[in-house]
Write an enzyme that holds these catalytic residues in place. Structure first.
Site, PDB file in Angstrom:
ATOM      1  N   GLY A 133      41.279  -2.583  24.640  1.00  0.00           N
ATOM      2  CA  GLY A 133      40.091  -2.122  25.364  1.00  0.00           C
ATOM      3  C   GLY A 133      39.489  -3.099  26.350  1.00  0.00           C
ATOM      4  N   ASP A 134      39.888  -4.377  26.300  1.00  0.00           N
ATOM      5  CA  ASP A 134      39.322  -5.354  27.246  1.00  0.00           C
ATOM      6  C   ASP A 134      40.362  -6.424  27.565  1.00  0.00           C
ATOM      7  OD1 ASP A 134      37.450  -6.495  28.925  1.00  0.00           O
ATOM      8  OD2 ASP A 134      36.396  -7.568  27.337  1.00  0.00           O
ATOM      9  N   VAL A 135      41.525  -5.970  28.001  1.00  0.00           N
ATOM     10  CA  VAL A 135      42.618  -6.878  28.328  1.00  0.00           C
ATOM     11  C   VAL A 135      42.313  -7.580  29.654  1.00  0.00           C
ATOM     12  CG1 VAL A 135      45.083  -7.037  28.879  1.00  0.00           C
ATOM     13  CG2 VAL A 135      44.290  -5.444  27.109  1.00  0.00           C
TER      14      VAL A 135
ATOM     15  N   THR B 159      35.797  -4.774  31.418  1.00  0.00           N
ATOM     16  CA  THR B 159      35.407  -5.716  32.461  1.00  0.00           C
ATOM     17  C   THR B 159      35.763  -5.157  33.828  1.00  0.00           C
ATOM     18  OG1 THR B 159      35.799  -7.572  30.948  1.00  0.00           O
ATOM     19  CG2 THR B 159      35.679  -8.086  33.294  1.00  0.00           C
TER      20      THR B 159
END
Length: 256
Positions: free
Chosen positions: A55-57, A95
């Protein structure tokens, strides 16, 4: 409670965008780190029980130990992969610069959302540029848009970092660029899986180490290498049981 080991070499973001002029990191090391991170995400998607979507690579969530070995971290935005395809995540997290456009439109987080974000990481490796710029022409402020425009015009070298263009073969650069382009497809179903991304990065690493092989290595039926030589050490990887490879054949094929 999450307990992390000590990570002396910071993050991949700091490695790529840091201001330390004396630190010279080879492209082969960056490619290895990307491959290791892809393998980590592939494990989350395919072998964790239940599967996990990160979800936030992003590069700042890839930590580097004393041997510059990649450690995928920060699961604050992670979710368990839904068993029901109609299950939606109601609040978009992540992000800016890495977020999957399809996820932002549908609020549905999938494994292919991680693939899109990983495609942005590959762009940072290729270009040495940050994902977003607050200055310069508006059309060049987004790394993703700038890259896709260059690919559409068949001018990949216009966005690749100068030291990579000078030192690496055009076949390798084009191979990594095409992989990134596939990851960044606007339609999630058209993107490769993280397993396919990891396999392709492994193939490109073999091309880097053995350039006489050429890019077309599909006809060579060799098992995936389970250890890789780094600048300071050999990193050993466990062989997944699903590969059904006998231990004797592995040790004999990959004895150093």
């Amino acid at each position: 409670m999450l307990v992390y080991e000590f990570i002396p070499n910071g993050t991949l973001f700091q490695l790529i965008h840091g201001r330390n002029e004396t630190l010279q990191i080879s492209f082969s090391t960056l490619l290895r780190i990307a491959h290791e991170a892809a393998e980590g995400l592939h494990f989350l998607h395919s072998y964790a029980s239940p599967p996990i979507i990160h979800g936030d690579v992003k590069t700042s969530n890839i930590l580097l130990d004393e041997n510059y070995m990649a450690k995928v971290s920060d699961f604050g935005a992670s979710v368990l992969a839904p068993s029901d395809k109609e299950q939606y995540v109601t609040m978009v997290q992540g992000t800016v610069g890495y977020l999957d456009p399809e996820y932002m439109q549908t609020c549905q987080l999938t494994e292919k959302s991680d693939v899109y974000s990983f495609g942005v990481i590959l762009l940072e490796v290729l270009t040495g540029e940050a994902t977003l710029k607050l200055y310069g022409p508006e059309e060049k402020r987004s790394l993703t848009s700038n890259f896709l425009s260059a690919m559409k015009q068949n001018d990949l070298c216009a966005v690749v970092a100068s030291h990579i263009k000078e030192q690496e073969r055009i076949e390798l650069i084009r191979g990594l660029g095409e992989l990134a382009q596939n990851c960044l497809d606007m339609c999630g179903s058209n993107r490769p899986s993280m397993k396919e991304v990891a396999d392709e990065l492994n193939r490109l690493r073999k091309l880097l180490l053995h350039p006489w092989l050429g890019l077309n290595t599909e006809e060579m039926e060799t098992p995936a290498d389970t250890s890789f030589q780094t600048e300071n050490s050999i990193v050993e990887y466990p062989v997944l049981e699903s590969q059904n490879l006998p231990i004797d054949s592995i040790s004999s094929n990959y004895a150093r």
